[in-house]
Design a protein around this motif. Structure first.
Motif, short mmCIF file in Angstrom:
data_model
loop_
_atom_site.label_atom_id
_atom_site.label_comp_id
_atom_site.label_asym_id
_atom_site.label_seq_id
_atom_site.Cartn_x
_atom_site.Cartn_y
_atom_site.Cartn_z
N ARG A 185 56.86 -69.74 -9.87
CA ARG A 185 56.42 -69.11 -8.56
C ARG A 185 57.71 -68.51 -8.07
N PRO A 186 57.49 -67.75 -6.87
CA PRO A 186 58.67 -66.93 -6.07
C PRO A 186 59.38 -67.98 -5.58
N LEU A 187 60.67 -67.62 -5.41
CA LEU A 187 61.70 -68.57 -4.77
C LEU A 187 61.60 -68.07 -3.19
N ILE A 188 61.60 -67.13 -2.94
CA ILE A 188 61.16 -66.48 -1.67
C ILE A 188 60.08 -65.76 -1.77
N GLY A 189 59.01 -66.16 -1.03
CA GLY A 189 57.76 -65.13 -1.21
C GLY A 189 57.21 -64.83 0.08
N THR A 190 57.98 -64.80 1.17
CA THR A 190 57.55 -64.40 2.46
C THR A 190 58.38 -63.79 3.30
N PHE A 191 58.00 -63.09 4.29
CA PHE A 191 59.04 -62.28 5.31
C PHE A 191 59.95 -63.41 6.18
N HIS A 192 61.25 -63.09 6.37
CA HIS A 192 62.05 -64.00 7.30
C HIS A 192 62.81 -62.91 7.96
N ASN A 193 62.86 -62.93 9.31
CA ASN A 193 63.79 -62.07 10.06
C ASN A 193 63.53 -60.65 9.59
N GLY A 194 62.26 -60.40 9.34
CA GLY A 194 61.90 -59.00 9.00
C GLY A 194 62.47 -58.59 7.75
N ALA A 195 62.71 -59.19 6.69
CA ALA A 195 63.51 -58.67 5.80
C ALA A 195 62.44 -58.98 4.52
N ASP A 208 56.73 -55.85 -4.97
CA ASP A 208 56.81 -54.92 -3.69
C ASP A 208 55.87 -55.61 -2.64
N ILE A 209 55.88 -56.79 -2.11
CA ILE A 209 54.99 -57.19 -1.29
C ILE A 209 55.23 -56.47 -0.01
N GLN A 210 54.20 -56.31 0.75
CA GLN A 210 54.07 -55.80 1.98
C GLN A 210 53.99 -56.55 3.15
N SER A 211 53.42 -57.82 2.94
CA SER A 211 53.25 -58.74 3.77
C SER A 211 53.23 -60.10 3.26
N ASP A 212 53.11 -61.25 4.21
CA ASP A 212 53.20 -62.73 3.77
C ASP A 212 51.87 -62.93 3.01
N ASP A 213 50.82 -62.18 2.78
CA ASP A 213 49.60 -62.69 2.46
C ASP A 213 49.58 -62.01 0.89
N ALA A 214 50.47 -61.24 0.57
CA ALA A 214 50.50 -60.82 -0.86
C ALA A 214 51.45 -61.78 -1.79
N VAL A 215 51.23 -61.72 -2.99
CA VAL A 215 51.98 -62.65 -3.97
C VAL A 215 52.81 -62.03 -4.48
N GLY A 216 54.11 -62.58 -4.47
CA GLY A 216 55.42 -61.72 -4.99
C GLY A 216 56.78 -62.30 -4.20
N GLY A 217 57.72 -61.29 -4.48
CA GLY A 217 59.01 -61.55 -3.75
C GLY A 217 60.20 -61.92 -4.79
N ILE A 218 60.95 -62.81 -4.56
CA ILE A 218 62.10 -63.16 -5.20
C ILE A 218 61.77 -64.23 -6.18
N ALA A 270 54.14 -65.24 -14.76
CA ALA A 270 52.89 -65.09 -14.55
C ALA A 270 52.29 -64.60 -13.21
N TRP A 271 53.23 -64.63 -12.19
CA TRP A 271 52.94 -64.49 -10.84
C TRP A 271 53.34 -62.72 -10.70
N ALA A 272 54.03 -62.23 -11.58
CA ALA A 272 54.65 -60.85 -11.36
C ALA A 272 53.72 -59.77 -12.08
N ASP A 273 53.47 -58.83 -11.54
CA ASP A 273 52.88 -57.78 -12.22
C ASP A 273 53.18 -56.29 -12.27
N SER A 274 54.37 -56.04 -11.30
CA SER A 274 54.87 -54.80 -11.39
C SER A 274 55.95 -54.62 -10.47
N ALA A 275 56.62 -53.52 -10.38
CA ALA A 275 57.81 -53.46 -9.38
C ALA A 275 58.93 -54.45 -9.38
N MET A 276 59.11 -54.83 -11.00
CA MET A 276 60.53 -55.90 -11.14
C MET A 276 61.92 -54.87 -11.05
N TRP A 277 62.50 -55.45 -9.75
CA TRP A 277 63.74 -54.90 -9.21
C TRP A 277 64.81 -55.66 -9.21
#
Length: 315
Positions: A132-142, A104-114, A78-85
């Protein structure tokens, strides 16, 4: 729905898979052995808005492939809408866990991730494991993409990262979350020189091999390099490049994975490449070739071929 994909061979020569392995545009393939079958889970290579599902492919011998269509898609997550990679799978406690990136989230404000999906069979159908995403924010710039699940004894690690940063984190026992390391951190950066994306790890001869993709994924600079260390945490000094373009055959060879035939020292590289002529940004196809080692443990350059590899049944 499954479609049998047969490779042709003469009666006087061993059957070969042929490269690409099957019709269609597919990238970022992860190759695995589950029981007596080989499995490859790739990205459907298309515009981001069209990347809303995953197909899988299975084979008893690396030559004859069965396509398993839409094992997971955005109607299930439900939380994914595109860029399934770049899926990564592993079996534990009788189930198959399927890790994937989306949006393909570009910041911590977007919904998505792993995210994580689960099924009773490696061919699915899969269901969203966490909702929900297991990892949905940036850490160490990744950027949270390009996940790779790595088992080391009784521990399971998740390596991941785009935007030139690679992290390693430890999964908990049921894959619902992450376990902090002894120093209290959850995400440890292990970025080697020239790393861009696509982390892969395996153990051979008691040493940890870390492989990754460099260059630009849309062009001929894309390639695979590696480093070796005594720990999954490195440090990994870049040894060199082992897979790159062959201008007479294909360009943009990268985002690979590694298959080891159980109980042997036989290894294969599964990767994507850009055929010549190339028909566009997303024209990537999946191939397989042998991966061999020198006596000192270094990896020999992987030679791209059109014939692929000979049949190698697991039974």
């Amino acid at each position: 729905m499954c479609l049998m994909l047969q490779a042709c061979a003469s009666t006087s020569e061993p059957a070969h898979a042929g490269n690409p392995l099957w019709d269609g545009w597919y990238a970022d393939p992860e190759g695995l052995v589950f029981g007596d079958e080989y499995w490859i889970y790739p990205t459907f290579s298309a515009a981001y808005d069209d990347q809303v599902f995953f197909d899988a492919f299975s084979s008893p011998d690396l030559v004859t492939w069965t396509k398993h269509e839409r094992i997971l898609d955005t109607t299930i997550v439900a939380w994914a809408d595109s860029a399934m990679w770049a899926p990564s799978a592993i079996q534990k406690d009788g189930r198959t866990f399927f890790f994937f990136a989306a949006n393909d989230i570009q910041s911590d404000d977007a919904v998505g991730g792993i995210g994580v999906a689960v099924a009773d069979d490696p061919g699915g159908p899969f269901s969203d494991y966490l909702g929900r995403p297991l990892i949905g924010t940036f850490h160490n710039g990744a950027q949270p993409i390009d996940q790779f699940v790595f088992q080391d004894g009784d521990r399971y690690y998740l390596l991941y990262g785009g935007w030139g940063h690679a992290n390693i984190a430890q999964l908990n026992d049921d894959f619902t979350g992450l376990v902090p390391f002894e120093d209290g951190t959850t995400f440890r950066e292990i970025t080697p020189e020239d790393y861009v994306e696509g982390p892969v790890m395996f153990v051979r001869g008691g040493r940890y091999y870390f492989m990754w993709s460099e260059g630009g994924w849309t062009n001929e600079t894309y390639r695979v390099a590696y480093g070796v260390a005594d720990s999954p945490f490195g440090p990994f000094e870049r040894v060199g490049t082992v897979l790159e373009q062959d201008p007479a055959l294909a360009t943009g060879a990268g985002h690979h994975s590694v298959i080891r035939v159980p109980g042997t020292d036989e290894w294969y590289a599964v990767y994507h490449r850009r055929p010549i002529p190339n028909l566009g940004r997303d024209h990537r196809v999946t191939a397989i070739d042998r991966m061999e080692f020198n006596a000192d443990g270094t990896i020999r350059p992987i030679v791209m071929t059109t014939e692929g590899v000979a049949a190698r049944p697991l039974r």
